[in-house]
Design an enzyme around this catalytic site. Structure first.
Site, short mmCIF file in Angstrom:
data_model
loop_
_atom_site.label_atom_id
_atom_site.label_comp_id
_atom_site.label_asym_id
_atom_site.label_seq_id
_atom_site.Cartn_x
_atom_site.Cartn_y
_atom_site.Cartn_z
N ASP A 161 6.26 5.09 -11.94
CA ASP A 161 5.14 4.14 -12.09
C ASP A 161 4.12 4.49 -13.18
O ASP A 161 3.65 5.63 -13.25
CB ASP A 161 4.32 4.06 -10.79
CG ASP A 161 5.17 4.07 -9.54
OD1 ASP A 161 6.39 4.05 -9.64
OD2 ASP A 161 4.57 4.09 -8.46
N1 DQQ Z 1 6.00 5.36 -6.45
C1 DQQ Z 1 6.01 4.22 -5.57
C2 DQQ Z 1 4.62 4.20 -5.07
C3 DQQ Z 1 4.29 5.63 -4.91
C4 DQQ Z 1 4.96 6.26 -6.08
C5 DQQ Z 1 6.43 2.96 -6.27
C6 DQQ Z 1 5.54 7.63 -5.79
O1 DQQ Z 1 4.46 3.48 -3.88
O2 DQQ Z 1 2.89 5.86 -4.91
O3 DQQ Z 1 7.45 3.17 -7.18
O4 DQQ Z 1 6.10 8.17 -6.95
#
Ligand code: DQQ
Length: 589
Positions: A66
């Site tokens: 992300d």
């Molecule tokens: N990636 C998810 C999120 C979390 C993060 C979404 C963990 O919900 O915070 O891809 O790497």
């Protein structure tokens, strides 16, 4: 569970005491990402370059996911992102940090946030930045406090506000700011949004969650940004959608393409709520109204509120996050494009994941959907150019676009046709299918009436491999339906059944009165990021050709429909290579 009805007071000191006892170095917590404990810390020996991108955002190696806390502050763009410093699968996540003055060339800095304290010992997951009224940035993000995956919301502030790159971030001792009360599933409670300030002087943030399959955007309020109270009801929730990750909530102008700060709330706007669906790994958004008195968001009747809703991107795109860019008065969206190859491939190649090109986004004049377009700065990378115009494509024709480097290119094409009469009938049985399923049935080679026509990207000379991006026009009962596909099914000769080769697709809500359809594709070795009808429908595919690489990649324009198509105009450019996290941040920026 009694979803969000009870509002219990959780004792912070007891909470901290509890977690200070359970310290261990087992970082085996599971996000929505697949966990491969044996591979999380297998360091990268040799980075394979063949499918690395030329101008999409990537660090030199390892896993990324992300985009986090994108912001513009004092002349500098910041992008943080979830990063594994030790391997090319998900795990050991820190907030890697890069800065830029143009959104195209990036300088890597040391990680801004990483697990170190009792309130984030097991993970520093996603979050967002807010610029406070005194013009200082603050980051809210999710901390993982134990091996059971308990999630809390923490804040971080710059250690030295006079440092133009904001290299160091402090996580003060009064963290966590927000912990789940007993009504909340504390292992699905994450990804705080950028905060917005209400007219009552209270800051607000949303946290993604789920209760008995009902996706939730839980709302919290604070006057001083330190003491947060949960609002009784979520800002919005939808039954059956599963866990909501990475919510994003922002205002858009009814007219025009300018962006707005998250706190803007006058009459000339609508609001957009985007959520990332953990179950499907797609994102959807609705356009609607934010009732500030009730603190509730109500999607417009024209927006489908669920799995079949509008997507920012119908392809490999997840956990997106937007920010308001004060410099150019626009809203910019970043999204993560994961790999579609296998975990073994990721380990072998020593890297996984890219960020898509940042997109400016605004409300379509219809008021029903967003429009997205690559930031204009991308055009500074355009080099050699070729142009075609008024070229006919009869059924079965294809024309090669020569004179650029098709493996790393930007292509804009407008097609025209003289009649809609030959549009194929839309099978009523498809009404309940996703566009992607229809594309899988009616690919680029199945002869149609009006279409399929479009581009064959990352194609080998004799078309053993190619990723077609194309339109097919159907005639439904009362209207025409335009299907846009980006089909990875023939993208590689690699014959690994576990590889993901989807026929991504979305419908394009476009007026065909002047009988044209336009397409832009950003082609970059292992990514094809496409924008249909000026950015009304976007699709990102990740593909891994074996023949169509470097100088052996080709680009064609094709028509497999019986209606003759014209290339009204085509402009294609070789794209240059920006400084993409090449050197550490002491340069003369
Ligand atoms: N990636 C998810 C999120 C979390 C993060 C979404 C963990 O919900 O915070 O891809 O790497």
């Amino acid at each position: 569970m009694d979803c969000l009805k009870k509002s219990s007071l959780f004792s912070l000191p007891i909470f901290l005491l509890y977690f200070s006892i359970i310290l261990s170095f087992n970082n085996g917590v599971n996000a929505s990402h697949k966990v491969f404990p044996g591979l999380q810390s297998t360091s990268t020996v040799d980075v394979k370059n063949v499918h690395r991108t030329g101008y999409h955002f990537q660090p030199p190696n390892n896993w990324i996911n992300d985009p986090n806390a994108p912001m513009y502050y004092n002349g500098v763009y910041h992008l943080f992102y979830q990063y594994n410093p030790y391997g090319s699968v998900w795990g050991n996540i820190v907030w890697a940090h890069s800065v830029s003055t143009d959104l195209i060339n990036w300088i890597p800095l040391e990680p801004g946030i990483y697990p170190s304290e009792v309130f984030d010992k097991y993970g520093t997951w996603s979050g967002s930045a807010t610029i406070l009224l005194n013009n200082t940035p603050i980051i809210l993000h999710t901390g993982i406090v134990d091996a059971k995956n308990t999630q809390v919301q923490n804040y971080a502030i710059p250690a030295d506000i006079s440092d133009p790159f904001l290299r160091k971030w402090i996580k003060p001792d009064n963290n966590p700011l927000i912990v789940a009360d007993v009504s909340i599933n504390k292992t699905q409670f994450r990804d705080p949004t950028t905060c917005w300030l209400g007219q009552d002087g209270y800051w607000r943030t949303l946290i993604g969650s789920v209760c008995e399959k009902k996706g939730l955007a839980i709302l919290y309020k604070s006057r001083d940004f330190m003491k947060w109270t949960k609002v009784q009801d979520p800002l919005h929730s939808v039954d059956g959608t599963g866990n909501w990750e990475c919510p994003d909530f922002f205002p858009v102008l009814l007219h025009g393409t300018n962006g707005l700060d998250a706190s803007y709330n006058k009459k000339n706007i609508k609001h957009v709520l985007k959520v990332s669906l953990d179950v499907t790994r797609f994102e959807y958004y609705t356009v609607g109204k934010y009732d500030t008195k009730k603190d509730r968001y109500i999607p417009d009747k024209t927006s489908i509120d669920g799995w079949k809703g509008l997507r920012l991107d119908y392809g490999n795109y997840y956990a997106s996050k937007s920010f308001y860019d004060l410099r150019k008065n626009r809203r910019i969206m970043w999204g993560w494009a994961n790999e579609s190859d296998t975990v073994n491939d990721d380990v072998k190649k020593g890297w996984a994941g890219i960020q898509t090109i940042p997109r400016k986004l605004w409300l379509d004049p219809s008021g029903k959907q967003l429009v997205q377009w690559p930031v204009e700065e991308l055009e500074t990378l355009r080099e050699q150019k070729v142009q075609l115009s008024n070229r006919k494509l009869n059924k079965g024709d294809k024309i090669e676009v020569k004179g650029i480097t098709p493996a790393q290119a930007d292509v804009e094409v407008t097609f025209s046709f003289s009649s809609l009469d030959k549009a194929e009938p839309f099978d009523p049985n498809w009404a309940n299918l996703y566009a992607q399923d229809v594309c899988a049935i009616k690919g680029s080679t199945v002869q149609g009436g009006l279409g399929p026509f479009g581009l064959l990207t990352l194609a080998s000379r004799n078309l053993e491999e190619y990723t077609p991006v194309f339109f097919r026009v159907f005639k439904a009962q009362d209207k025409y339906k335009v299907l846009m596909c980006s089909d990875a099914s023939r993208s590689t000769l690699k014959n690994d059944k576990t590889m993901y080769k989807p026929s991504f697709a979305g419908y394009v809500d476009v007026d065909l009165t002047n009988k044209t359809l336009s397409l832009r594709s950003l082609i970059d070795h292992s990514v094809v990021e496409s924008f249909g009808a000026g950015g009304k429908t976007c699709i990102t595919s990740r593909v891994y050709p074996t023949l169509a690489i470097y100088d052996n990649a080709h680009l064609f324009v094709f028509n497999n429909g019986t209606e003759t198509i014209k290339i009204k105009s085509l402009n294609a450019w070789t794209m240059g290579k920006p400084k993409m996290n090449w050197s550490f941040g002491h340069s003369s920026y």
